[in-house]
Scaffold this motif. Structure first.
Motif, short mmCIF file in Angstrom:
data_model
loop_
_atom_site.label_atom_id
_atom_site.label_comp_id
_atom_site.label_asym_id
_atom_site.label_seq_id
_atom_site.Cartn_x
_atom_site.Cartn_y
_atom_site.Cartn_z
N THR A 400 0.87 -1.21 -0.04
CA THR A 400 0.00 -0.02 -0.13
C THR A 400 0.94 1.20 -0.09
OG1 THR A 400 -1.64 -1.21 1.22
CG2 THR A 400 -1.86 1.25 1.09
N ASP A 403 -0.32 7.04 -0.30
CA ASP A 403 -1.46 7.86 -0.61
C ASP A 403 -2.58 6.88 -0.77
OD1 ASP A 403 -1.26 6.25 -2.86
OD2 ASP A 403 -1.34 8.19 -4.34
N THR A 405 -2.80 3.83 -2.30
CA THR A 405 -2.96 2.99 -3.46
C THR A 405 -2.58 1.49 -3.13
OG1 THR A 405 -2.79 4.88 -5.03
CG2 THR A 405 -2.27 2.70 -6.06
N HIS A 413 4.26 3.44 -9.41
CA HIS A 413 3.60 4.31 -8.69
C HIS A 413 4.26 5.85 -8.80
CE1 HIS A 413 0.19 5.94 -6.46
NE2 HIS A 413 0.91 6.14 -5.33
N GLU A 415 3.87 9.62 -7.14
CA GLU A 415 3.13 10.46 -6.01
C GLU A 415 3.66 11.76 -5.68
OE1 GLU A 415 1.48 8.52 -2.26
OE2 GLU A 415 3.62 9.52 -1.50
#
Length: 589
Positions: A400, A403, A405, A413, A415
């Motif tokens: 995880t 944020d 996700t 990912h 961010e």
């Protein structure tokens, strides 16, 4: 009714003539009760010209209660009045009658027409009963003292209630009535008193200043007596106009004043009366109240310095040589310094004063505050940069991001965020999700094998606090004793522990009917393989509670059983035939 008279003779001489007047003083009959209990007149009220008859009954009185010496009032011929009576009791409530008489012609009885002024039938249910009798004194009533009689008689009749009657229960009370005649008008007289200060007139009225006043009192006949008062006084009056600085003390010494104004003072004059002085005072002291403010220190008009806020007095000499008294409310402000902490992500910072700074450091700016005092601003500046970084992430099964996700497979990912220096920054996460298969399979009655290959293994004893079994680090584990066993599987930095598998066939596998169960653990479908087929062989499957969940006859060496509708858990496989009974455990996942 029998009448008894006493005759008195008095002589008067008036303007040369001699008159002889006969005054008959009548003796009135008696009346009243023989008992003091029960029915009784509770109160009598009669308001006359100069006084009021006010009587309260109970306790009772035997016979006639004669109050003529203590209860009296004046009634004027031709005037209306009201006698207010309350008929009551000093004991029980009983029916009766009440009456009131006045002997207007002073002939010693109450029998003449018009002398009965009121009559009331008294009901026991209405006690106490209030009655008001309105009457007018006849113009022919005889001037002088006479009587009023009030009777309350229990039982009897209205006709039997007479002024001279005696009875058992009730009351009879006599009062004095003074008949007067003021038709000739008031009497007049004049007096000329002298007074220092206050004079009290015959009626009680109070006068101070000299002058002519009128006063009215009741004369000996009960009529108005009007008195003209020519009052003289030797009080004197004067006015003075003093001018002072400060406090002025009046001539009497009794008062002192510090403010201009008109005042009054009194001292004795030469005649021993009041000398009243009007004082028009002028005080040349001046008074001023104002508010002001200052930075750090304030010097008052008199030269006194103050360094704190507050209210204080100050005095100087005014233009006429008197005190000028000032009340000053001071608000003190001070030079001050302020430090602000600033960060900049753009390589430079422009202050409120318009100065541009491009490097980290502390800068000083001077300015004037809203209160007019000097102030210093310290600008503590940090010039910062944005941060852009790549972060490699390895996780087991899922990960995880900050944020929120969720990743369950490999991916990237990005961010965006504000870093600790307040600058916009970007983190790029390179995500690798690793998995490991922690399941195991019972490949024989005593052998358990981990299904994951190329991993690290550690077999553990579920019945010994999941303790690691020394030396058992291979993919396959062969049990040496009955028990529950699991495998800790580690691969690609991921570690998982399998479910516990029960080994229960040690010491029983060769007892009566040897057989094998596989796969074990199972998902509900498994094989039973007999070493020897024997007639009348029965298969029973029971759960941990001992309940039979499946049963069938077996006549082949290998049989496939399906228990797809049972819950996951540990079950026991029982093979029973003529040779005996053999039991082994099965784990259903």
């Amino acid at each position: 009714m029998k009448k008894i008279y006493n005759l008195f003779v008095k002589s008067f001489a008036l303007i040369g003539f001699t008159f002889s007047l006969t005054n008959a003083s009548a003796q009135y009959c008696t009346a009243g009760p023989s008992s003091t209990g029960d029915s009784n007149v509770e109160s009598v009220t009669l308001i006359g010209n100069s006084s009021t008859i006010s009587y309260t009954g109970c306790p009772g009185f035997l016979g006639l209660e004669d109050l003529t010496a203590t209860h009296s009032t004046d009634l004027e011929r031709g005037n209306p009045y009201s006698a207010d009576i309350i008929y009551g009791t000093c004991g029980g409530n009983y029916t009766g009658y009440g009456k009131v008489w006045i002997d207007f012609n002073q002939d010693g009885d109450f029998d003449d027409a018009g002398e009965e002024i009121g009559s009331t039938a008294v009901s026991s249910a209405a006690i106490p009963l209030s009655s008001s009798y309105s009457f007018t004194v006849p113009l022919t009533a005889t001037i002088g003292q006479t009587r009023m009689r009030v009777i309350q008689q229990e039982s009897g009749s209205v006709g039997a209630t007479l002024p001279c009657v005696t009875f058992t229960w009730g009351s009879a009370v006599d009062f004095t009535i003074n008949i007067i005649d003021c038709s000739a008008g008031p009497s007049y007289s004049t007096i000329s008193p002298m007074s220092c200060g206050y004079y009290t007139a015959p009626s009680g009225a109070v006068f101070h200043d000299a002058g002519t006043y009128s006063d009215t009192i009741v004369n000996h006949l009960g009529c108005d007596s009007v008195i003209t008062i020519n009052l003289s006084t030797t009080n004197t009056f004067s006015t003075i106009n003093p001018v002072v600085c400060g406090t002025y003390v009046t001539p009497s010494g009794n008062n002192s004043y510090g403010v201009s104004g008109v005042y009054s003072d009194t001292i004795p004059n030469a005649a021993g009366c009041d000398s009243v002085i009007t004082i028009n005072l002028t005080n040349n002291n001046s008074v001023n109240v104002f508010s002001t403010s200052a930075c750090n220190v304030y010097t008052s008009p008199s030269g006194i310095q103050h360094t704190q806020s507050g209210t204080f007095n100050d005095t100087i000499t005014n233009a006429v040589g008197c005190d000028s008294i000032m009340t000053i409310t001071l608000t003190m402000f001070y030079n001050n310094s302020v430090t602000i902490f600033v960060s900049s992500c753009g390589g430079s910072y422009t202050s409120n004063a318009g100065n541009v700074y491009t490097a980290t450091g502390v800068y000083i700016e001077n300015f004037t505050s809203v209160n007019g005092c000097d102030s210093i601003l310290y600008v503590d500046l940090m010039v910062a940069e944005s941060v852009n970084q790549s972060i490699v992430v390895e996780a087991c099964d899922e990960w995880t991001a900050p944020d929120g996700t969720l990743f369950t497979a490999n991916g990237t990912h990005i961010e965006s965020f504000t870093n600790v220096t307040g600058c916009d920054s970007v983190n790029t996460y390179l995500v690798s999700i690793n998995t490991v298969n922690e399941t195991v399979t019972l490949v024989s009655a005593l052998t358990i094998e981990a299904n994951e290959t190329g991993a690290s293994y550690q077999w553990i004893d579920c019945n010994n606090g999941n303790a690691a079994i020394s030396g058992e680090t291979g993919q396959t584990f062969v049990a040496s004793v009955n028990g529950d066993y699991a495998c800790e599987v580690t691969k690609d930095n991921c570690t998982k522990v399998s479910k516990c598998v029960r080994i229960g066939s040690l010491g029983v596998e060769n007892e009566s009917t040897p057989f094998s169960i596989y796969p074990n653990p199972s998902i509900g479908v498994f094989n039973i393989e007999l070493n020897e087929v024997t007639e009348n062989t029965v298969l029973n499957v029971t759960n941990a509670a001992g309940q039979v969940v499946f049963t069938r006859n077996i006549n082949e060496s290998k049989t496939t059983i399906s228990l797809e509708n049972v819950k996951a858990g540990i079950y026991f496989i029982q093979i029973k035939n003529d040779n005996g009974t053999t039991v082994k455990s099965l784990v259903i996942q």
